[in-house]
Design an enzyme around this catalytic site. Structure first.
Site, PDB file in Angstrom:
ATOM      1  CE  LYS B  77      -3.608   2.337   2.124  1.00  0.00           C
ATOM      2  NZ  LYS B  77      -4.942   2.184   3.858  1.00  0.00           N
ATOM      3  CB  SER B 152      -8.438   4.245   2.764  1.00  0.00           C
ATOM      4  OG  SER B 152      -7.089   3.107   3.103  1.00  0.00           O
ATOM      5  CB  SER B 176      -8.894   1.480   5.207  1.00  0.00           C
ATOM      6  OG  SER B 176      -9.378   2.194   5.892  1.00  0.00           O
TER       7      SER B 176
END
Lengths: 95, 486
Positions: B77, B152, B176
């Site tokens: 990420k 997210s 998330s």
């Protein structure tokens, strides 16, 4: 709770964020909606409740005050917008 | 093909010499090249570095020094700082930021010999539940390209779901990891607060943020957790507690397991088709010998309002470091220092990030601090105490991860409050600091449904065990979105 345009401008100033005049009404509306959501908190009495800052009520660990990092100024400043002689440059602050 | 194998399977193949890390890495890089145009799950692909890491991993395996993750490709990420590689956090503000150092999670995965394919797309500064707030454009859900992948960690979820990477890292501040895992048919784990180091993980809300693995199976999440978890001196909230071998506990029986079902997670707002999948999954646990106990988390209904004070307050403070002085975006020709701050931040941040900074600034400002921030912290304790009481009766808590399946792109992007409510079942877990998972539990309207598992503090092993037991009896987690099988 609703915020008007003047309040949004004041908060934006406190946060040091420029917001275009045309966008202010939109922010006022969405921020007011969020505050309406947040106002649901008032439904529960919390008079005798201790505020919780950490999930396990742990406090910050302390360490001995000794140097543990090596000097990497050049590397860190390599990503800065503007530097000179090892200093970060910003517009003149004091006349 | 390689991309339909799990990390555990690929690891065995590498150890047996049936494939090399360079071959695997090239395979996934080729897939990214040919398929990521459809879903936009990567911000940066680090092809050259990945192949160099793969070559080193092959040498390490040949020398007999490999560990379970050595040579296995994964996606990172873009919230994690990676030395010399753009670490944008999905923001224009950090578009030019090549981190001068590695996050602890990054260095731990490097030490294990895992091969980073690239950095995945995400909601800007992890603020969002749909991946539509990214400066680099929205991510599409591989199960239906008109729908969001969740957020997210939506890029990580979409990349793994589309088989562009066998696994990925994620972070979870209010859901998330779990919500995108649910919307993309993945297994994702948010560990106990403090279990995985936050050092070098660009901070959103420091008392809530936690990193964790996203993969197709619980077994693979365990492999990643073995490398990611552990105490770190560089993170002042890291917890100094021994890390168990997460793979060792996977095969325990769930007979006699006490599962709590909070009535608040099955009420109004839950899509009946999602509820049905969750009910079927819970009945399956019953058939496996688990005991079902009805419980209540009476204050959990307030978790969304509480979160939207605590998280913005912390983000307004954390993001003050993005000021155009030491790194990141700076506006052209600032006329004075205040102009430099205001325009750099005004230009560098997207709308949702600004909104949250403004809410947080307001909640922390003079005259409002007690009514908002202190009040929220008090309610946070009540929400947390509800869980403490529940765990006196039960071993794990189960319910839906998300009230709905993936929604259409654009459906909620103009209405922040309706977007916030999509995290209604996940947020309380972050407020309490507990570990939580989402695992694939069926389909509603042909879109994936996630089952959420919540454990007591530091019981990641138990969660992984409970998830693994279910995955031994079901094949939901093996389903692949059409168009991405080959």
């Amino acid at each position: 709770m609703s915020l008007d345009a003047e309040q949004v401008k004041k908060i934006a100033h406190l946060a040091r964020i420029e917001i275009n005049e045309a966008d202010i009404p939109g922010y006022a509306a969405t921020l007011s909606n969020i505050l309406d959501l947040v106002d649901q908190m008032a439904a529960v009495n919390t008079d005798d409740v201790e505020p919780m800052a950490h999930p396990m009520d742990a406090s910050q660990r302390l360490r001995a005050d000794v140097v543990t990092e090596t000097n990497q100024r050049e590397q860190f400043q390599s990503v800065a917008p503007k530097t000179e002689d090892g200093l970060y440059l910003v517009p003149q602050v004091i006349e | 093909m390689y991309h339909n194998k799990t990390l555990a399977e690929l690891s065995a193949m590498l150890q047996a010499g049936e494939v090399t890390s360079v071959e695997l890495t090239q395979h996934f890089l080729d897939r990214i090249k040919s398929k990521d145009g459809d879903i936009n799950s990567f911000i940066t692909v680090t092809e050259e570095q990945a192949l160099a890491q793969a070559k080193a991993a092959d040498e390490r395996i040949a020398a007999g020094n490999g560990v379970a993750l050595t040579g296995l490709p994964f996606a990172q990420k873009d919230i994690f700082c990676t030395q010399g590689v753009r670490s944008s956090c999905g923001s224009k503000m950090l578009d030019n930021f090549n981190s001068p150092y590695d996050a602890t999670v990054v260095s731990k995965l490097k030490q294990a010999g895992a091969v980073m394919l690239g950095k995945t797309n995400m909601d800007e500064f992890a603020m969002g539940s749909s991946n539509e707030t990214s400066f680099y454009g929205a991510v599409k859900n591989p199960w239906d390209l008109k729908k969001v992948p969740g957020g997210s960690s939506g890029g990580s979820a979409a990349a793994v779901a589309a088989r562009l990477a066998p696994a990925a890292t994620g972070t979870d501040t209010g859901g998330s990891i779990r919500q995108p895992a649910s919307l993309c048919n993945l297994t994702g784990l948010k560990p106990t607060y403090g279990r995985v180091s936050r050092y070098g993980m660009i901070a959103f809300a420091s008392s809530l943020d936690q990193a964790g693995p996203m993969a197709r199976t619980a077994e693979d999440c365990a492999l990643l957790m073995n490398a990611m978890a552990g105490f770190d001196e560089k993170d002042s909230t890291s917890i100094d507690k021994e890390v168990p071998d997460y793979s060792a506990g996977l095969n325990q029986s769930v007979k006699g397991l006490k599962i709590g079902l909070p009535k608040e997670f099955f009420g109004e707002g839950l899509d009946p088709k999602v509820a049905e999948c969750v009910d079927v999954a819970i009945r399956q646990y019953q058939d496996m010998g688990a005991e079902i106990i009805d419980i209540s988390l009476p204050n959990s209904g307030l978790s969304v309002p509480v979160y939207y004070v605590v998280a913005p307050a912390e983000c307004s403070s954390n993001l003050s470091r993005m000021d155009g002085v030491r790194f990141g975006h700076r506006c052209d020709e600032p006329k004075d220092l205040e102009d430099l701050y205001k325009r750099s931040r005004g230009e560098g941040f997207g709308e949702e990030v600004k909104r949250r900074i403004l809410i947080g600034t307001y909640a922390l400002s003079a005259g409002y601090y007690d009514a908002y921030y202190i009040k929220a912290q008090k309610l946070r304790r009540l929400i947390s105490d509800d869980f403490k009481q529940a765990f006196e009766q039960v071993d794990v808590i189960m319910g839906p991860t998300s009230p709905n399946v993936a929604f259409n792109m654009g459906e909620k992007s103009d209405d922040p409050v309706s977007m916030y409510l999509s995290d209604i079942y996940t947020i309380a877990v972050n407020l309490a600091g507990l570990p939580g998972m989402s695992i694939p539990a069926g389909f509603a309207d042909e879109m994936p449904v996630g089952l959420q598992l919540i454990g007591n503090y530091f019981e990641e092993s138990r969660l992984l065990n409970v998830a693994h037991a279910y995955q031994q009896q079901t094949d939901w987690h093996q389903r692949c979105p059409s168009g991405f099988e080959d």
